[in-house]
Enzyme design. Structure first.
Site, PDB file in Angstrom:
ATOM      1  N   GLY A  35      14.248  -8.100  34.929  1.00  0.00           N
ATOM      2  CA  GLY A  35      15.362  -8.147  33.989  1.00  0.00           C
ATOM      3  C   GLY A  35      15.143  -9.106  32.843  1.00  0.00           C
ATOM      4  O   GLY A  35      15.558  -8.844  31.705  1.00  0.00           O
ATOM      5  N   ASP A  91     -10.954   2.713   6.606  1.00  0.00           N
ATOM      6  CA  ASP A  91     -12.125   2.414   7.425  1.00  0.00           C
ATOM      7  C   ASP A  91     -12.264   0.904   7.637  1.00  0.00           C
ATOM      8  O   ASP A  91     -12.641   0.446   8.720  1.00  0.00           O
ATOM      9  CB  ASP A  91     -13.400   2.917   6.729  1.00  0.00           C
ATOM     10  CG  ASP A  91     -13.833   4.285   7.229  1.00  0.00           C
ATOM     11  OD1 ASP A  91     -13.094   4.895   8.015  1.00  0.00           O
ATOM     12  OD2 ASP A  91     -14.912   4.750   6.814  1.00  0.00           O
ATOM     13  N   PHE A 150       0.877  -1.180   0.000  1.00  0.00           N
ATOM     14  CA  PHE A 150       0.000   0.000   0.000  1.00  0.00           C
ATOM     15  C   PHE A 150       0.907   1.220   0.000  1.00  0.00           C
ATOM     16  O   PHE A 150       1.536   1.533   1.017  1.00  0.00           O
ATOM     17  CB  PHE A 150      -0.885  -0.047   1.247  1.00  0.00           C
ATOM     18  CG  PHE A 150      -1.974   1.000   1.331  1.00  0.00           C
ATOM     19  CD1 PHE A 150      -3.152   0.853   0.617  1.00  0.00           C
ATOM     20  CD2 PHE A 150      -1.838   2.103   2.160  1.00  0.00           C
ATOM     21  CE1 PHE A 150      -4.173   1.784   0.726  1.00  0.00           C
ATOM     22  CE2 PHE A 150      -2.856   3.040   2.276  1.00  0.00           C
ATOM     23  CZ  PHE A 150      -4.020   2.885   1.549  1.00  0.00           C
ATOM     24  N   ALA A 151       1.015   1.900  -1.141  1.00  0.00           N
ATOM     25  CA  ALA A 151       1.988   2.984  -1.302  1.00  0.00           C
ATOM     26  C   ALA A 151       1.288   4.340  -1.235  1.00  0.00           C
ATOM     27  O   ALA A 151       0.863   4.894  -2.250  1.00  0.00           O
ATOM     28  CB  ALA A 151       2.738   2.825  -2.619  1.00  0.00           C
ATOM     29  N   ILE A 168       7.138   2.169   3.077  1.00  0.00           N
ATOM     30  CA  ILE A 168       6.225   1.270   2.399  1.00  0.00           C
ATOM     31  C   ILE A 168       6.466  -0.171   2.848  1.00  0.00           C
ATOM     32  O   ILE A 168       7.503  -0.768   2.548  1.00  0.00           O
ATOM     33  CB  ILE A 168       6.366   1.385   0.867  1.00  0.00           C
ATOM     34  CG1 ILE A 168       6.194   2.843   0.435  1.00  0.00           C
ATOM     35  CG2 ILE A 168       5.353   0.480   0.177  1.00  0.00           C
ATOM     36  CD1 ILE A 168       4.909   3.501   0.899  1.00  0.00           C
ATOM     37  N   GLN A 218      -0.281  -7.237  45.945  1.00  0.00           N
ATOM     38  CA  GLN A 218      -1.404  -6.424  45.478  1.00  0.00           C
ATOM     39  C   GLN A 218      -1.040  -5.578  44.262  1.00  0.00           C
ATOM     40  O   GLN A 218      -1.873  -5.371  43.375  1.00  0.00           O
ATOM     41  CB  GLN A 218      -1.925  -5.536  46.607  1.00  0.00           C
ATOM     42  CG  GLN A 218      -2.687  -6.315  47.679  1.00  0.00           C
ATOM     43  CD  GLN A 218      -3.312  -5.413  48.720  1.00  0.00           C
ATOM     44  OE1 GLN A 218      -2.825  -4.311  48.970  1.00  0.00           O
ATOM     45  NE2 GLN A 218      -4.385  -5.875  49.339  1.00  0.00           N
ATOM     46  N   GLU A 222      -1.045   3.514   9.579  1.00  0.00           N
ATOM     47  CA  GLU A 222      -2.472   3.668   9.245  1.00  0.00           C
ATOM     48  C   GLU A 222      -3.129   4.782  10.057  1.00  0.00           C
ATOM     49  O   GLU A 222      -4.298   4.719  10.412  1.00  0.00           O
ATOM     50  CB  GLU A 222      -3.241   2.347   9.405  1.00  0.00           C
ATOM     51  CG  GLU A 222      -2.841   1.305   8.374  1.00  0.00           C
ATOM     52  CD  GLU A 222      -3.732   0.088   8.377  1.00  0.00           C
ATOM     53  OE1 GLU A 222      -4.961   0.251   8.511  1.00  0.00           O
ATOM     54  OE2 GLU A 222      -3.203  -1.022   8.239  1.00  0.00           O
TER      55      GLU A 222
END
Length: 391
Positions: A348, A247, A131-132, A165, A286, A371
């Protein structure tokens, strides 16, 4: 095993639950193949595309009429696929996502001749898609785009450069957005095109290395000519096509983030139960319980927003820009926080290269940017709220 109780929510049909169960079992059976790490990310992505294609998983990113499954793009299925793959393998999720996003505009608006020519190969994993849209001066500000397309005999000549890209180094097919009108026309002067990367004049000019290895590149078009039927939709409708495609796929970014977050939660729960600290399990503290509670709450809230947006789109709502923005924003931001808490509970060990939570920590970061960055999603949501208040 990630929580799947949300599948009983009314957003889903039996076919979605069945798909989830089949894909979950498949991922468990193919775990070694999903975690391929040869040191060559390009080769790894091609191998995963072949694996997912042969299993019929990529077919869900393409309509049935063109070698895929279903009458159209079912966003709930795409979200379930990305969530499940994301839980098991960030790179496998990436491959699935780009086959869908890279051809989404073609599936939704392309000429049948082009769809028949390319989409079956995308569904099988034979052809890698991209998708460019982004450029160095045109990321969030799409109207600043400088790549041009002008009419020539029998087609369109494309000139310019794109960057950031995904699949740039390995894509065989790109959806390219280029300016076909005067610059002062802003986003209205942009059109979308299908461009096979074996077109004369196409080149990869830079490989971009990122913290979670993905095939990412700067690409260039020097007089690339594509036929007339490779124009997607109408001239000057490129921005609308891009937004309609986003969308559809923005909720799936939230779903991938949710998959990452669920995996981090499961890793943290196991660590909390198994790790003995001051003579008692870490889970007895806790502060640990508070962190785990935040994780569980974030997962459910993200799922509600993601699958609300997906259900709305599948139910026929033409534009879900607001719902998609909310799903992507909340799920990606919350996944980042969830994974950070998981790393903290590991101490760690959580920052040792190769540890699952360390890997998730690197993989989730880009989701808050691509996006549409989180800040862009906030602008979208605020504008929608203001528009609603002004009615």
């Amino acid at each position: 095993m990630a929580d799947s109780s949300y599948l009983t929510w009314p957003f889903f049909e039996d076919r979605h639950r069945q798909f989830h169960d089949i894909l979950t079992d498949w991922c468990a059976a193919n775990g070694d193949s999903l975690h391929v790490e040869s040191g060559d990310v390009n080769a790894d992505c091609q191998a995963l595309a072949n694996l997912l294609g042969n299993a019929g998983i990529l077919a869900h990113a393409v309509p049935e009429a063109f070698g895929g499954t279903g009458a159209g793009l079912d966003v709930r299925t795409l979200c379930l696929a990305r969530e499940t793959l994301g839980y098991h393998s960030g790179l496998a999720d990436f491959v699935m996502a780009m086959q869908g996003l890279g051809t989404g505009a073609i599936s939704l608006f392309g000429h049948d001749s082009v769809r028949h020519a390319y989409l079956p190969k995308v569904a099988s994993g034979e052809l890698i898609a991209g998708f460019a849209l982004s450029e160095k001066k045109a990321g969030s500000d799409v109207a600043a785009m400088e790549t041009t397309a002008r009419r020539v005999d029998g087609g369109w000549r494309i000139d310019g450069e794109k960057t950031w890209i995904s699949n740039g180094p390995i894509a065989g097919l790109l959806t390219v957005f280029a300016r076909t009108g005067e610059k002062q026309e802003g986003a209205r002067g942009i059109s979308a095109f299908v461009l096979p990367t074996d077109t004369v004049g196409f080149s990869v000019t830079e490989i971009i290395d990122v913290i979670a290895p993905h095939p990412l590149a700067t690409i260039r078009f020097d007089g690339c000519v594509v036929p007339d039927d490779h124009l997607i939709g109408e001239i000057g409708q490129g921005f609308k096509i891009a937004m309609a495609t986003l969308d559809t796929f923005r909720p799936t970014v939230g779903a991938a983030a949710l998959g990452f977050a669920r995996r981090a939660t499961d890793e943290a729960l196991k660590r909390a139960k198994d790790r003995i600290l001051f003579g008692a399990p870490l889970a007895d503290m806790q502060l640990t319980q508070a962190a785990l509670a935040d994780m569980a709450l974030g997962n459910d809230t993200s799922a509600l927003l993601v699958y609300r947006a997906a259900w709305a789109k599948d139910s026929g709502k033409v534009r879900i820009t607001r719902e998609a923005a909310m799903a992507k924003l909340y799920a990606t931001e919350t996944a980042q926080a969830t994974i950070d808490k998981a790393v903290q509970l590991f101490g760690g060990a959580g920052v040792v290269s190769g540890n699952m939570v360390e890997r998730l920590y690197r993989e989730v970061r880009a989701l808050r940017i691509y996006e549409g960055a989180s800040e862009v999603q906030k602008v979208i949501i605020a504008r929608a709220a203001l528009a609603e208040a002004g009615r």
